[in-house]
Design a protein around this motif. Structure first.
Motif, mmCIF file in Angstrom:
data_model
loop_
_atom_site.group_PDB
_atom_site.id
_atom_site.type_symbol
_atom_site.label_atom_id
_atom_site.label_comp_id
_atom_site.label_asym_id
_atom_site.label_seq_id
_atom_site.Cartn_x
_atom_site.Cartn_y
_atom_site.Cartn_z
ATOM 1 N N THR A 135 1.824 -9.544 -2.063
ATOM 2 C CA THR A 135 1.976 -9.765 -3.498
ATOM 3 C C THR A 135 0.666 -9.387 -4.184
ATOM 4 O O THR A 135 -0.316 -9.050 -3.531
ATOM 5 N N ALA A 136 0.663 -9.491 -5.485
ATOM 6 C CA ALA A 136 -0.547 -9.174 -6.246
ATOM 7 C C ALA A 136 -1.687 -10.133 -5.927
ATOM 8 O O ALA A 136 -2.860 -9.817 -6.147
ATOM 9 N N LYS A 137 -1.357 -11.306 -5.394
ATOM 10 C CA LYS A 137 -2.379 -12.311 -5.103
ATOM 11 C C LYS A 137 -2.670 -12.461 -3.607
ATOM 12 O O LYS A 137 -3.461 -13.317 -3.223
ATOM 13 N N GLY A 138 -2.011 -11.663 -2.778
ATOM 14 C CA GLY A 138 -2.238 -11.763 -1.331
ATOM 15 C C GLY A 138 -0.950 -11.657 -0.562
ATOM 16 O O GLY A 138 -0.329 -10.604 -0.497
ATOM 17 N N MET A 139 -0.497 -12.779 0.018
ATOM 18 C CA MET A 139 0.744 -12.797 0.779
ATOM 19 C C MET A 139 1.572 -14.023 0.420
ATOM 20 O O MET A 139 1.050 -15.048 0.013
ATOM 21 N N HIS A 239 14.389 -4.173 0.735
ATOM 22 C CA HIS A 239 14.023 -3.470 -0.505
ATOM 23 C C HIS A 239 12.506 -3.399 -0.657
ATOM 24 O O HIS A 239 11.958 -2.359 -1.020
ATOM 25 N N THR A 240 11.827 -4.504 -0.349
ATOM 26 C CA THR A 240 10.363 -4.541 -0.455
ATOM 27 C C THR A 240 9.721 -3.542 0.501
ATOM 28 O O THR A 240 8.796 -2.817 0.128
ATOM 29 N N GLU A 241 10.217 -3.506 1.752
ATOM 30 C CA GLU A 241 9.676 -2.558 2.740
ATOM 31 C C GLU A 241 9.899 -1.115 2.292
ATOM 32 O O GLU A 241 8.999 -0.275 2.370
ATOM 33 N N GLY A 242 11.114 -0.831 1.803
ATOM 34 C CA GLY A 242 11.423 0.523 1.362
ATOM 35 C C GLY A 242 10.614 0.939 0.151
ATOM 36 O O GLY A 242 10.114 2.071 0.076
ATOM 37 N N LEU A 243 10.466 0.022 -0.804
ATOM 38 C CA LEU A 243 9.703 0.317 -2.013
ATOM 39 C C LEU A 243 8.236 0.553 -1.691
ATOM 40 O O LEU A 243 7.609 1.480 -2.214
ATOM 41 N N ALA A 244 7.686 -0.289 -0.799
ATOM 42 C CA ALA A 244 6.286 -0.135 -0.415
ATOM 43 C C ALA A 244 6.051 1.217 0.245
ATOM 44 O O ALA A 244 5.079 1.919 -0.056
ATOM 45 N N SER A 245 6.956 1.596 1.137
ATOM 46 C CA SER A 245 6.834 2.885 1.825
ATOM 47 C C SER A 245 6.935 4.047 0.844
ATOM 48 O O SER A 245 6.176 5.019 0.925
ATOM 49 N N THR A 246 7.867 3.932 -0.106
ATOM 50 C CA THR A 246 8.041 4.986 -1.113
ATOM 51 C C THR A 246 6.804 5.117 -1.998
ATOM 52 O O THR A 246 6.330 6.226 -2.276
ATOM 53 N N LEU A 247 6.276 3.989 -2.444
ATOM 54 C CA LEU A 247 5.092 4.004 -3.308
ATOM 55 C C LEU A 247 3.880 4.609 -2.591
ATOM 56 O O LEU A 247 3.137 5.403 -3.171
ATOM 57 N N MET A 248 3.699 4.225 -1.326
ATOM 58 C CA MET A 248 2.583 4.770 -0.556
ATOM 59 C C MET A 248 2.720 6.289 -0.412
ATOM 60 O O MET A 248 1.746 7.033 -0.557
ATOM 61 N N GLY A 249 3.949 6.744 -0.159
ATOM 62 C CA GLY A 249 4.188 8.182 -0.038
ATOM 63 C C GLY A 249 3.943 8.914 -1.343
ATOM 64 O O GLY A 249 3.354 10.008 -1.364
ATOM 65 N N GLU A 274 -8.017 0.447 0.439
ATOM 66 C CA GLU A 274 -7.986 -1.016 0.547
ATOM 67 C C GLU A 274 -6.746 -1.589 -0.128
ATOM 68 O O GLU A 274 -6.127 -2.532 0.370
ATOM 69 N N ASN A 275 -6.355 -1.008 -1.260
ATOM 70 C CA ASN A 275 -5.179 -1.503 -1.973
ATOM 71 C C ASN A 275 -3.884 -1.104 -1.283
ATOM 72 O O ASN A 275 -2.938 -1.898 -1.218
ATOM 73 N N LEU A 276 -3.818 0.122 -0.752
ATOM 74 C CA LEU A 276 -2.627 0.551 -0.024
ATOM 75 C C LEU A 276 -2.439 -0.251 1.254
ATOM 76 O O LEU A 276 -1.318 -0.450 1.721
ATOM 77 N N LYS A 277 -3.543 -0.715 1.802
ATOM 78 C CA LYS A 277 -3.496 -1.526 3.019
ATOM 79 C C LYS A 277 -2.648 -2.782 2.814
ATOM 80 O O LYS A 277 -1.975 -3.258 3.728
ATOM 81 N N LYS A 278 -2.656 -3.302 1.587
ATOM 82 C CA LYS A 278 -1.899 -4.511 1.277
ATOM 83 C C LYS A 278 -0.391 -4.281 1.377
ATOM 84 O O LYS A 278 0.377 -5.232 1.538
ATOM 85 N N LEU A 279 0.042 -3.022 1.260
ATOM 86 C CA LEU A 279 1.460 -2.702 1.324
ATOM 87 C C LEU A 279 1.920 -2.331 2.726
ATOM 88 O O LEU A 279 3.096 -2.067 2.952
ATOM 89 N N ASP A 280 0.995 -2.315 3.665
ATOM 90 C CA ASP A 280 1.285 -1.869 5.026
ATOM 91 C C ASP A 280 1.805 -3.029 5.860
ATOM 92 O O ASP A 280 1.086 -3.983 6.134
ATOM 93 N N TYR A 281 3.088 -2.957 6.293
ATOM 94 C CA TYR A 281 3.688 -4.062 7.039
ATOM 95 C C TYR A 281 2.988 -4.329 8.361
ATOM 96 O O TYR A 281 3.057 -5.443 8.906
#
Length: 332
Positions: A135-139, A239-249, A274-281
């Protein structure tokens, strides 16, 4: 030094046993207080490990050649395949030889085995999968994210209590904020399941219930635990996993599309990474199946070595923080 002993399904996952072995070696390198027991094809695992350098006292192998595939009926497979890595590994936890079990294999088999072999904590109606989501604040922890397709209000109430204990211990949060997924913030929103659950959570002074949380607010970090039935929770997770992957791409593609964007990317590379790392499952390990007498962690089927390592280290934290003891106390 107290050791955490963790049983590992070496047969499970899209890239087993290669990533399992790599993840295990990374884990014992990073944490000196864990021992791993690998369940799989003993001959193959011994050959793979013979090519690596590591502390041989901290990894052992138990032969379990049978594998439960994703297309098998979970309960039937658990009952028939007694020599499978999932059954033998969970039996090790049941008998107290290991504190936890990790698998990237069949989700259905892991869920069925957790209930049938490891067993539920007395008083727990339904074990639930909890997934850590950025999330924007961590996890935050999503409970349930797929173990139960149909639920009663009492199930969701227990998910909230177990999730609160887990996230409090895992992230050292005092009095974690608990929210209930719903279609609106108002108390009377949603179907009868969610309206009745809202009243149960509202009346429970042992948890810090903040009310309903709409889908668009989950990623803001408004709550530390977000509660949902397993069907809804699984949709949110995927949806969260797919969106995160799409945004990173999209970000990576945009940063390398022109010469100017490549120059700009070099200038912000550190902060962007560092910010993209937060989206990495892979940073968050696996999903614990909470409510069992021993810890069972379901790692992502496509886990790489880093993700599998983090799933193992997740078990270490669970054991050290005595999360199960705290869950039992919280449910009394």
């Amino acid at each position: 030094m107290d050791l955490t002993r963790i049983a590992i399904d070496a047969n499970g996952g899209d890239n087993a046993p290669e990533i399992v072995v790599d993840g295990c070696l990374k884990a014992i390198e990073e944490a000196s207080d864990i021992e791993l027991i690998l369940f799989g094809d003993q001959e193959d695992l011994e050959r793979r490990l013979s090519e690596r350098t590591f502390d041989k006292k901290r990894i052992s192998i138990i032969d379990a050649k049978e594998k439960i595939d994703n297309n098998e009926a979970p309960v039937l497979a658990i009952r028939r395949k007694k020599n499978s890595s999932i059954v033998k590994g969970m039996q090790y936890v049941k008998e107290g030889h290991a504190h936890a079990f990790v698998s990237a294999g069949s989700t259905g088999a892991v869920l069925a085995g957790g209930t049938l072999i490891v067993g539920r904590i007395k008083g727990v109606e339904r074990p639930a999968l909890g997934s850590l989501i950025p999330t924007a604040k961590g996890m935050m922890l999503l409970m349930d994210c797929g173990a139960n397709a149909e639920n009663k209000p009492s199930h969701l109430h227990q998910f909230a209590k177990m999730g609160s204990v887990y996230i409090g211990a895992f992230l050292a949060i005092d009095n974690p904020k608990v929210g209930l997924v719903n279609v609106g913030a108002e108390e009377k929103k949603g179907n009868p399941l969610y309206q009745d659950t809202h009243q149960l959570l509202k009346g429970d002074t042992s948890i810090n219930f903040i009310g309903n949380v709409e889908g668009r607010d989950i990623s803001t970090g408004i709550a530390d635990v977000v509660v949902a039935d397993g069907f809804t929770g699984n949709i949110i997770l995927k949806h969260t996993e797919g969106l995160a992957s799409t945004l990173m791409g999209m970000v990576k593609e945009g940063m390398t599309s022109t010469l100017i964007s490549k120059i700009g990317a070099l200038m912000v590379k550190g902060a962007l990474k560092e910010n993209l790392k937060k989206l990495d499952y892979t940073e968050y390990g696996g999903a614990p199946l909470l409510g069992l007498e021993g810890l069972v962690v379901k790692a992502h089927g496509s886990s790489n070595a880093k993700a599998f390592k983090n799933a193992i280290l997740q078990c270490r934290t669970f054991s050290k923080e005595k999360v199960n003891d705290k869950i039992k106390q919280h449910l009394l």
